[in-house]
Design a protein around this motif. Structure first.
Motif, PDB file in Angstrom:
ATOM      1  N   ALA A   1       0.812  -1.314   0.150  1.00  0.00           N
ATOM      2  CA  ALA A   1       0.128   0.156   0.002  1.00  0.00           C
ATOM      3  C   ALA A   1       0.860   1.276  -0.080  1.00  0.00           C
ATOM      4  CB  ALA A   1      -1.004   0.166   1.165  1.00  0.00           C
ATOM      5  N   ARG A   2       1.851   1.151   0.847  1.00  0.00           N
ATOM      6  CA  ARG A   2       2.799   2.243   0.859  1.00  0.00           C
ATOM      7  C   ARG A   2       3.473   2.598  -0.523  1.00  0.00           C
ATOM      8  NH1 ARG A   2       7.687   3.685   2.103  1.00  0.00           N
ATOM      9  NH2 ARG A   2       8.660   1.732   2.414  1.00  0.00           N
ATOM     10  N   LEU A   3       4.172   1.437  -1.042  1.00  0.00           N
ATOM     11  CA  LEU A   3       4.629   1.558  -2.379  1.00  0.00           C
ATOM     12  C   LEU A   3       3.728   2.154  -3.338  1.00  0.00           C
ATOM     13  CD1 LEU A   3       7.136  -1.614  -2.019  1.00  0.00           C
ATOM     14  CD2 LEU A   3       7.564   0.758  -1.723  1.00  0.00           C
ATOM     15  N   SER A   4       2.631   1.650  -3.585  1.00  0.00           N
ATOM     16  CA  SER A   4       1.644   2.127  -4.427  1.00  0.00           C
ATOM     17  C   SER A   4       1.656   3.585  -4.378  1.00  0.00           C
ATOM     18  CB  SER A   4       0.166   1.353  -4.117  1.00  0.00           C
ATOM     19  OG  SER A   4       0.392  -0.022  -4.092  1.00  0.00           O
ATOM     20  N   ALA A   5       1.787   4.192  -3.236  1.00  0.00           N
ATOM     21  CA  ALA A   5       1.542   5.613  -3.485  1.00  0.00           C
ATOM     22  C   ALA A   5       2.727   6.377  -3.684  1.00  0.00           C
ATOM     23  CB  ALA A   5       1.172   6.069  -1.746  1.00  0.00           C
ATOM     24  N   LEU A   6       3.786   5.752  -3.902  1.00  0.00           N
ATOM     25  CA  LEU A   6       5.041   6.278  -4.774  1.00  0.00           C
ATOM     26  C   LEU A   6       4.483   6.694  -6.163  1.00  0.00           C
ATOM     27  CD1 LEU A   6       7.784   4.097  -3.571  1.00  0.00           C
ATOM     28  CD2 LEU A   6       7.229   6.105  -2.685  1.00  0.00           C
ATOM     29  N   PRO A   7       5.218   7.786  -6.590  1.00  0.00           N
ATOM     30  CA  PRO A   7       5.242   8.568  -7.883  1.00  0.00           C
ATOM     31  C   PRO A   7       5.856   7.431  -8.810  1.00  0.00           C
ATOM     32  CG  PRO A   7       6.795   9.746  -6.857  1.00  0.00           C
ATOM     33  CD  PRO A   7       6.476   8.854  -5.647  1.00  0.00           C
ATOM     34  N   LEU A   8       5.349   6.277  -9.098  1.00  0.00           N
ATOM     35  CA  LEU A   8       5.893   5.363 -10.018  1.00  0.00           C
ATOM     36  C   LEU A   8       4.742   4.845 -10.924  1.00  0.00           C
ATOM     37  CD1 LEU A   8       8.274   3.552 -10.812  1.00  0.00           C
ATOM     38  CD2 LEU A   8       7.762   1.985  -9.021  1.00  0.00           C
ATOM     39  N   THR A   9       5.026   5.332 -12.056  1.00  0.00           N
ATOM     40  CA  THR A   9       3.901   4.763 -13.409  1.00  0.00           C
ATOM     41  C   THR A   9       4.565   3.652 -13.633  1.00  0.00           C
ATOM     42  OG1 THR A   9       4.689   6.467 -14.701  1.00  0.00           O
ATOM     43  CG2 THR A   9       2.410   6.968 -13.387  1.00  0.00           C
ATOM     44  N   THR A  10       3.947   2.846 -14.492  1.00  0.00           N
ATOM     45  CA  THR A  10       4.466   1.827 -15.388  1.00  0.00           C
ATOM     46  C   THR A  10       4.069   2.197 -16.632  1.00  0.00           C
ATOM     47  OG1 THR A  10       4.189  -0.419 -15.694  1.00  0.00           O
ATOM     48  CG2 THR A  10       2.238   0.555 -14.603  1.00  0.00           C
ATOM     49  N   TRP A  11       4.926   1.719 -17.649  1.00  0.00           N
ATOM     50  CA  TRP A  11       4.537   2.022 -19.025  1.00  0.00           C
ATOM     51  C   TRP A  11       4.188   0.879 -19.910  1.00  0.00           C
ATOM     52  CZ3 TRP A  11      10.012   4.510 -20.538  1.00  0.00           C
ATOM     53  CH2 TRP A  11      10.173   5.555 -19.561  1.00  0.00           C
ATOM     54  N   ALA A  12       4.695  -0.392 -19.583  1.00  0.00           N
ATOM     55  CA  ALA A  12       4.217  -1.386 -20.652  1.00  0.00           C
ATOM     56  C   ALA A  12       3.065  -1.795 -20.300  1.00  0.00           C
ATOM     57  CB  ALA A  12       5.146  -2.487 -20.237  1.00  0.00           C
ATOM     58  N   PRO A  13       2.275  -2.374 -21.176  1.00  0.00           N
ATOM     59  CA  PRO A  13       0.852  -2.832 -21.045  1.00  0.00           C
ATOM     60  C   PRO A  13       0.746  -3.810 -20.064  1.00  0.00           C
ATOM     61  CG  PRO A  13       1.855  -3.569 -23.036  1.00  0.00           C
ATOM     62  CD  PRO A  13       2.843  -2.672 -22.494  1.00  0.00           C
ATOM     63  N   GLY A  14      -0.307  -3.919 -19.650  1.00  0.00           N
ATOM     64  CA  GLY A  14      -0.753  -4.990 -18.549  1.00  0.00           C
ATOM     65  C   GLY A  14      -0.686  -4.460 -17.081  1.00  0.00           C
ATOM     66  N   VAL A  15      -1.160  -5.535 -16.497  1.00  0.00           N
ATOM     67  CA  VAL A  15      -1.316  -5.173 -14.850  1.00  0.00           C
ATOM     68  C   VAL A  15       0.367  -5.175 -14.154  1.00  0.00           C
ATOM     69  CG1 VAL A  15      -2.009  -5.743 -12.670  1.00  0.00           C
ATOM     70  CG2 VAL A  15      -3.614  -5.974 -14.500  1.00  0.00           C
ATOM     71  N   ARG A  16       0.777  -4.371 -13.609  1.00  0.00           N
ATOM     72  CA  ARG A  16       2.031  -4.236 -12.870  1.00  0.00           C
ATOM     73  C   ARG A  16       2.012  -3.813 -11.500  1.00  0.00           C
ATOM     74  NH1 ARG A  16       3.082  -6.045 -17.057  1.00  0.00           N
ATOM     75  NH2 ARG A  16       4.329  -5.230 -18.841  1.00  0.00           N
ATOM     76  N   ASP A  17       1.298  -5.125 -10.718  1.00  0.00           N
ATOM     77  CA  ASP A  17       1.181  -4.921  -9.344  1.00  0.00           C
ATOM     78  C   ASP A  17       2.133  -5.331  -8.333  1.00  0.00           C
ATOM     79  OD1 ASP A  17       0.537  -7.109 -10.041  1.00  0.00           O
ATOM     80  OD2 ASP A  17      -1.557  -6.992  -9.184  1.00  0.00           O
ATOM     81  N   HIS A  18       3.370  -5.619  -8.928  1.00  0.00           N
ATOM     82  CA  HIS A  18       4.320  -6.308  -8.167  1.00  0.00           C
ATOM     83  C   HIS A  18       5.369  -5.445  -7.879  1.00  0.00           C
ATOM     84  CE1 HIS A  18       2.761 -10.206  -8.102  1.00  0.00           C
ATOM     85  NE2 HIS A  18       3.415 -10.718  -7.531  1.00  0.00           N
ATOM     86  N   PHE A  19       5.864  -4.984  -6.892  1.00  0.00           N
ATOM     87  CA  PHE A  19       6.893  -4.212  -6.614  1.00  0.00           C
ATOM     88  C   PHE A  19       8.381  -4.781  -6.268  1.00  0.00           C
ATOM     89  CE2 PHE A  19       3.323  -1.679  -5.657  1.00  0.00           C
ATOM     90  CZ  PHE A  19       3.529  -0.508  -6.215  1.00  0.00           C
ATOM     91  N   ILE A  20       9.385  -4.443  -7.078  1.00  0.00           N
ATOM     92  CA  ILE A  20      10.841  -5.074  -6.625  1.00  0.00           C
ATOM     93  C   ILE A  20      11.431  -4.065  -5.588  1.00  0.00           C
ATOM     94  CG2 ILE A  20      12.807  -5.640  -7.412  1.00  0.00           C
ATOM     95  CD1 ILE A  20      11.523  -6.747  -9.793  1.00  0.00           C
ATOM     96  N   VAL A  21      11.774  -4.345  -4.405  1.00  0.00           N
ATOM     97  CA  VAL A  21      12.490  -3.501  -3.737  1.00  0.00           C
ATOM     98  C   VAL A  21      14.025  -3.683  -3.603  1.00  0.00           C
ATOM     99  CG1 VAL A  21      12.761  -2.352  -1.398  1.00  0.00           C
ATOM    100  CG2 VAL A  21      10.730  -3.000  -2.372  1.00  0.00           C
ATOM    101  N   MET A  22      14.811  -2.887  -4.234  1.00  0.00           N
ATOM    102  CA  MET A  22      16.402  -3.544  -4.113  1.00  0.00           C
ATOM    103  C   MET A  22      17.026  -2.471  -3.043  1.00  0.00           C
ATOM    104  SD  MET A  22      19.093  -2.707  -6.887  1.00  0.00           S
ATOM    105  CE  MET A  22      20.842  -2.877  -6.743  1.00  0.00           C
ATOM    106  N   ARG A  23      17.884  -3.052  -2.407  1.00  0.00           N
ATOM    107  CA  ARG A  23      18.896  -2.362  -1.263  1.00  0.00           C
ATOM    108  C   ARG A  23      19.924  -1.892  -2.118  1.00  0.00           C
ATOM    109  NH1 ARG A  23      19.395  -4.374   4.606  1.00  0.00           N
ATOM    110  NH2 ARG A  23      20.111  -2.115   4.225  1.00  0.00           N
TER     111      ARG A  23
END
Lengths: 135, 135
Positions: B102-124
């Motif tokens: 929920a918190r990551l979904s609020a970040l200003p991060l849009t997705t360009w490619a078509p289709g659902v992009r509801d997974h977040f990769i978090v990289m340290r």
């Protein structure tokens, strides 16, 4: 039009090589102390080989000595959300033969960074993959 | 000013993170069938973590499942021959906790490619290196 699991257009080798030929900057990916390293470079295609100019003592020249490396170029439009990306994987070597060095020196490949850059890395584009994003 | 063996200015972690924060597109480098793969992505920094949005079945989501990946961003001016490049190496994971998603979904991060992009990769960004080319 072939599309991958992420909905991106899959490019043919011919399309990939044409796009690589249109680019002047790419990124070479190699391994440094067992970790991935990425370095932007300017390059030119010599036939289907990627040619990069570097210095003798550079990390790149050490890393690309008869190693399998990856090379990536892309062009992404952040406003229109379109673009392409091509990645090649193949063996890289340092040119050693005087005749080859003379020939490579005549390619339209300038170096930006300071210092002498008289080593040529020649990378074969053995495996080439590419994707295009369209809206 | 610290300079590396290739004559490039070595950037501090603070400078690297500021440059990463100014970029919107980077490249994630991972391993696919034992070969290096590179994929341009749009991203956002969440603190010092790189956050990327992807689809459930994507190669990226499979590759970045608790794996060490590299992430690179750069900005190169082919005319003025100036630019910078930052590479981060660190562990990537898929966000699983509903509160984090929920918190990551609020970040200003849009997705360009078509289709659902509801997974977040978090990289340290465990190891960060950067270089700047100046004329």
């Amino acid at each position: 039009m072939k599309v991958d699991s992420a909905g991106l257009e899959v490019l043919s080798r011919t399309e990939c090589m044409a796009l690589l030929g249109s680019a002047t900057i790419g990124r070479i990916v190699f391994t440094e102390r067992a970790l991935p390293a990425v370095q932007p470079v300017n390059f030119v295609l010599d036939g289907e080989d990627v040619v990069i100019r570097t210095g003798e003592g550079s990390k790149l020249s050490a890393a690309a000595r008869d190693a399998v490396v990856a090379f990536e170029a892309d062009e992404v439009d952040p406003v229109r959300h379109t673009g392409w990306s091509v990645t090649a994987v193949g063996n890289a070597r340092i040119a050693r033969e005087p005749a080859e060095i003379a020939r490579l020196s005549a390619l339209p490949l300038t170096t930006w960074a300071p210092g002498v850059r008289d080593h040529f890395i020649v990378m074969r584009t053995e495996q080439v993959t590419g994707r295009r994003i369209r809206r």
